[in-house]
Design a protein around this motif. Structure first.
Motif, PDB file in Angstrom:
ATOM      1  N   ALA A 154       5.069  -4.658  -0.862  1.00  0.00           N
ATOM      2  CA  ALA A 154       5.651  -3.736  -1.831  1.00  0.00           C
ATOM      3  C   ALA A 154       4.616  -3.343  -2.881  1.00  0.00           C
ATOM      4  N   GLY A 155       4.545  -2.045  -3.166  1.00  0.00           N
ATOM      5  CA  GLY A 155       3.609  -1.552  -4.166  1.00  0.00           C
ATOM      6  C   GLY A 155       2.231  -1.233  -3.617  1.00  0.00           C
ATOM      7  N   TYR A 156       2.074  -1.243  -2.295  1.00  0.00           N
ATOM      8  CA  TYR A 156       0.788  -0.934  -1.670  1.00  0.00           C
ATOM      9  C   TYR A 156       0.951   0.157  -0.622  1.00  0.00           C
ATOM     10  N   PHE A 157      -0.173   0.818  -0.313  1.00  0.00           N
ATOM     11  CA  PHE A 157      -0.142   1.852   0.710  1.00  0.00           C
ATOM     12  C   PHE A 157      -1.418   1.793   1.531  1.00  0.00           C
ATOM     13  N   GLN A 158      -1.388   2.493   2.650  1.00  0.00           N
ATOM     14  CA  GLN A 158      -2.557   2.607   3.514  1.00  0.00           C
ATOM     15  C   GLN A 158      -2.540   3.985   4.156  1.00  0.00           C
ATOM     16  N   LYS A 159      -3.725   4.500   4.424  1.00  0.00           N
ATOM     17  CA  LYS A 159      -3.861   5.810   5.040  1.00  0.00           C
ATOM     18  C   LYS A 159      -4.814   5.696   6.218  1.00  0.00           C
ATOM     19  N   TRP A 160      -4.490   6.406   7.297  1.00  0.00           N
ATOM     20  CA  TRP A 160      -5.346   6.389   8.486  1.00  0.00           C
ATOM     21  C   TRP A 160      -5.653   7.823   8.904  1.00  0.00           C
ATOM     22  N   PRO A 161      -6.830   8.083   9.455  1.00  0.00           N
ATOM     23  CA  PRO A 161      -7.940   7.125   9.604  1.00  0.00           C
ATOM     24  C   PRO A 161      -8.578   6.814   8.252  1.00  0.00           C
ATOM     25  N   SER A 162      -9.143   5.623   8.153  1.00  0.00           N
ATOM     26  CA  SER A 162      -9.766   5.182   6.914  1.00  0.00           C
ATOM     27  C   SER A 162     -10.835   4.153   7.214  1.00  0.00           C
ATOM     28  N   ALA A 163     -11.897   4.188   6.433  1.00  0.00           N
ATOM     29  CA  ALA A 163     -12.947   3.183   6.584  1.00  0.00           C
ATOM     30  C   ALA A 163     -12.559   1.883   5.891  1.00  0.00           C
ATOM     31  N   ARG A 164     -11.499   1.928   5.057  1.00  0.00           N
ATOM     32  CA  ARG A 164     -11.062   0.743   4.324  1.00  0.00           C
ATOM     33  C   ARG A 164     -10.014   0.004   5.135  1.00  0.00           C
ATOM     34  N   LEU A 165     -10.231  -1.253   5.395  1.00  0.00           N
ATOM     35  CA  LEU A 165      -9.278  -2.063   6.139  1.00  0.00           C
ATOM     36  C   LEU A 165      -8.197  -2.649   5.240  1.00  0.00           C
ATOM     37  N   GLU A 166      -8.522  -2.853   3.967  1.00  0.00           N
ATOM     38  CA  GLU A 166      -7.560  -3.476   3.065  1.00  0.00           C
ATOM     39  C   GLU A 166      -6.586  -2.429   2.533  1.00  0.00           C
ATOM     40  N   THR A 167      -5.383  -2.885   2.186  1.00  0.00           N
ATOM     41  CA  THR A 167      -4.392  -1.994   1.602  1.00  0.00           C
ATOM     42  C   THR A 167      -4.774  -1.676   0.158  1.00  0.00           C
ATOM     43  N   VAL A 168      -4.188  -0.603  -0.374  1.00  0.00           N
ATOM     44  CA  VAL A 168      -4.543  -0.108  -1.706  1.00  0.00           C
ATOM     45  C   VAL A 168      -3.310  -0.152  -2.597  1.00  0.00           C
ATOM     46  N   ALA A 169      -3.495  -0.577  -3.842  1.00  0.00           N
ATOM     47  CA  ALA A 169      -2.385  -0.630  -4.792  1.00  0.00           C
ATOM     48  C   ALA A 169      -1.924   0.773  -5.144  1.00  0.00           C
ATOM     49  N   ALA A 170      -0.629   0.998  -5.073  1.00  0.00           N
ATOM     50  CA  ALA A 170      -0.085   2.319  -5.378  1.00  0.00           C
ATOM     51  C   ALA A 170      -0.272   2.688  -6.848  1.00  0.00           C
ATOM     52  N   ALA A 171      -0.413   1.696  -7.710  1.00  0.00           N
ATOM     53  CA  ALA A 171      -0.542   1.964  -9.143  1.00  0.00           C
ATOM     54  C   ALA A 171      -1.752   2.818  -9.456  1.00  0.00           C
ATOM     55  N   GLY A 172      -2.767   2.790  -8.605  1.00  0.00           N
ATOM     56  CA  GLY A 172      -3.982   3.552  -8.854  1.00  0.00           C
ATOM     57  C   GLY A 172      -4.054   4.863  -8.113  1.00  0.00           C
ATOM     58  N   ASP A 173      -2.951   5.292  -7.499  1.00  0.00           N
ATOM     59  CA  ASP A 173      -2.956   6.516  -6.707  1.00  0.00           C
ATOM     60  C   ASP A 173      -1.744   7.353  -7.072  1.00  0.00           C
TER      61      ASP A 173
END
Length: 203
Positions: A154-173
């Motif tokens: 909860a509170g995280y997101f991911q986008k594909w394709p992406s070079a980042r494997l880790e999830t990203v905090a939604a608070a910064g997007d």
């Protein structure tokens, strides 16, 4: 079962392109493709505890709906539930209640497979180039190009394709924050609709 809808929504089969308008009394089965047109949306109960909203200009294909029961008529008769859909384009918001039974909700979007097996609220957006998943409540799992699945809380997101494997905090997007606000509102709507639907469902 259609819970509520607004604007032009059609259902048919991708293979034959024989789409017809969806009506409030329509029942959509496995194999159905559902499209919302401009400014339209559809709230849909796929199975008990598996609800979604299809946003405007979106399309899904219902690939599998399955309920396993133990044969009696008690409240514990349901043993498992499985719902699997493909998001061809657009956006869906999913409210899934895993409950005590072995339940699973799966979404295929592009080259990404997303699964939920416990209570969760999340949204998925996809076009021909990218897929984006934002988890609002609970936890979901995503695998891209058959790689090992990653957990998105909860509170995280991911986008594909992406070079980042880790999830990203939604608070910064900013876009992910909008996803969360919109999903919370939709989740509340679906929850209210579910309460009414449970009193008239044929399961």
């Amino acid at each position: 079962m259609v819970l509520s809808m607004h604007g032009p929504v059609v259902v048919g089969t991708e293979e034959h392109d024989d789409f017809q308008p969806v009506r409030p009394v329509s029942r959509l089965s496995a194999g159905s493709a559902v499209r919302t047109l401009d400014s339209a949306w559809l709230n849909l109960a796929l199975l008990p505890g598996a609800l979604l909203q299809l946003s405007s200009n979106s399309e899904i294909k219902i690939e599998e709906l399955k309920i396993s029961k133990d044969g009696n008529e008690t409240g514990e008769a349901m043993r498992s539930r499985t719902a699997r859909i493909r998001l061809n384009r657009g956006k869906i918001t999913i409210l899934f209640s895993g409950g005590k039974n072995a339940s699973r909700f799966a979404v295929n979007a592009g080259e990404t497979t997303i699964t939920a097996d416990s209570d969760s609220l999340f949204c998925v957006q996809s076009d021909q180039a990218t897929t984006r998943l934002t988890c609002v409540r609970g936890k979901v799992y995503a695998s891209h190009n058959a790689q090992l699945a990653v957990a998105i809380g909860a509170g995280y997101f991911q986008k594909w394709p992406s070079a980042r494997l880790e999830t990203v905090a939604a608070a910064g997007d900013a876009a992910a924050q909008v996803d969360i606000v919109d999903s919370l509102e939709i989740g509340n709507q679906l929850g209210e609709l579910q309460s009414g639907w449970q009193n008239r469902r044929p399961f």
